[in-house]
Motif scaffolding. Structure first.
Motif, PDB file in Angstrom:
ATOM      1  N   ARG A  55       0.835  -1.203   0.000  1.00 32.22           N
ATOM      2  CA  ARG A  55       0.000   0.000   0.000  1.00 32.22           C
ATOM      3  C   ARG A  55       0.869   1.253   0.000  1.00 32.22           C
ATOM      4  O   ARG A  55       1.845   1.327   0.745  1.00 32.22           O
ATOM      5  N   SER A 140      -8.444  -2.909   4.452  1.00 35.25           N
ATOM      6  CA  SER A 140      -8.939  -4.141   3.850  1.00 35.25           C
ATOM      7  C   SER A 140      -7.755  -5.087   3.605  1.00 35.25           C
ATOM      8  O   SER A 140      -6.661  -4.647   3.248  1.00 35.25           O
ATOM      9  N   ASN A 142      -6.671  -7.113   1.423  1.00 41.67           N
ATOM     10  CA  ASN A 142      -6.288  -7.504   0.060  1.00 41.67           C
ATOM     11  C   ASN A 142      -4.928  -6.931  -0.294  1.00 41.67           C
ATOM     12  O   ASN A 142      -4.476  -5.966   0.325  1.00 41.67           O
TER      13      ASN A 142
HETATM   14 MG    MG Z   1      -8.999  -1.099   0.784  1.00 38.01          MG
END
Ligand code: MG
Ligand code: AMP
Length: 337
Positions: A55, A140, A142
């Motif tokens: 991220r 999240s 993922n």
């Molecule tokens: Mg997300």
């Protein structure tokens, strides 16, 4: 790293909480989607979340608390409008962006001086927060950019070998991430990400509710955004997604003309009869579509789909959340038939 699959029982929830307290990362079920949880006040643990997901460092993490009364420990100011919203919607799928205090490290807030606070209603998430005694940062679970996980197996698929454990709490109830709001002033909430707490619901408490422009419109390079997540491509399977504003019959005709071996359709439940082959459905109404969308996008990838025509959902009520995820998955590619 060996990623352990934990169950939804007290013994395993204690294990998960101990892991979090000691700085490890655990996949946790919530009522929205699965989250990648770590101690929000532990900089190293939080860095681990960013690296497991891939991220961007400027995309802030939401901090999850057991009760909204704890929000004052991590924020410098809570407007009355936020207290009123919390009374009505917490615990639940609502995240409120508030000015943070020094207990939330800059790594967690992506360098911002605000923090998104949420009180989840899922009993497993709630118990883990209580047992760990930590504020839990949980984006999240993922890989960044990929559809959010709504089952423990989705999390394993993305995170196996990268995190300490995943707690299996069954399928996520809502299936889309929380509604994220900030406050323009004491009477006005701004929706930064639509979710299952809809604009109509927020209007029961707030005088004004603005839907941020970036929810349905692509932001151009360098444009100032209200929420860093708006800048990034999201929710995208490997397949190329094309959204179609069309009736089932019109879309079926179009797909026949543009057919190919790895061309699929994702339509409303009940539309299947118009599509002779390679057709999946994602529910008959907005609530079902929110619940199933991400699982279906993942299933399409597993089927080997390369191009997917999706019948666009309604953008009303909960539908706005579904529409927002799909238009981003489609890179804002929409055809009108
Ligand atoms: Mg997300
Ligand atoms: P995720 O963690 O994957 O559920 O995504 C969280 C979303 O909330 C991202 O789009 C973030 O940009 C947004 N968000 C989290 N914290 C803040 C904040 N302090 N200000 C604005 N947006 C935020």
């Amino acid at each position: 790293m060996n990623t352990v699959l934990l169950k939804n029982n007290e013994e395993d929830l204690i294990k998960a909480s101990d892991m979090i307290r000691s700085g490890q990362i655990v996949g946790i079920p919530t009522e929205t989607v699965y989250g990648l949880g770590a101690d929000a006040s532990n900089e190293n643990a939080v860095r681990g979340i960013f690296s497991a997901k891939g991220r961007p460092a400027d995309n802030p993490l939401i901090v999850h608390l057991a009760d909204f009364s704890h929000a004052s420990e991590y924020t410098s100011y809570i407007p009355e409008i936020a207290e009123k919203l919390a009374e009505k919607f917490c615990p639940g799928p609502l995240t409120m962006v508030l000015p943070k205090n020094e207990k939330i490290p800059m790594v967690t807030s992506g360098g911002l001086d605000t923090v998104g606070i949420r009180v989840p209603s899922h009993p497993v998430m709630h118990r883990i927060i209580e047992l760990s005694g930590c504020p839990i940062a949980a984006p999240s679970a993922n890989t960044s950019g990929y559809p959010s996980p709504t089952s423990a197996s989705h999390v394993m698929n993305d995170m196996n070998g990268k995190i300490s454990a995943v707690v299996d709490g069954g399928d996520s109830k809502y299936g889309v991430e929380s509604t994220v709001i900030s406050f323009d002033n004491e009477n006005t909430a701004r929706i930064l990400r639509p979710g299952c707490i809809t604009r109509e619901m927020l209007l029961e408490v707030c005088e004004n509710v603005i839907i941020d422009r970036a929810i349905l419109n692509e932001v151009s390079a360098g444009e100032k955004v209200s929420s860093p997540g708006m800048k990034y491509k999201h929710y995208s399977p490997k397949a190329d997604i094309i959204m179609a504003e069309a009736s089932a019959e019109k879309l079926a005709e179009y797909v026949k003309l543009h057919d190919g071996e790895n061309v699929y359709s994702l339509v409303y439940t009940g539309d299947e009869k118009y599509f002779p082959h390679r057709c999946l459905s994602y529910g008959a109404d907005s609530v079902q579509q929110a619940h199933m969308l991400f699982a279906k996008l993942r299933e399409l990838d597993e089927s080997g789909a390369e191009k997917v025509y999706v019948r666009a959902p309604s953008a009303e009520g909960v539908g706005l959340a579904v529409y927002n995820r799909l238009i981003r998955a489609a890179g804002f590619e929409v055809i009108k038939l």
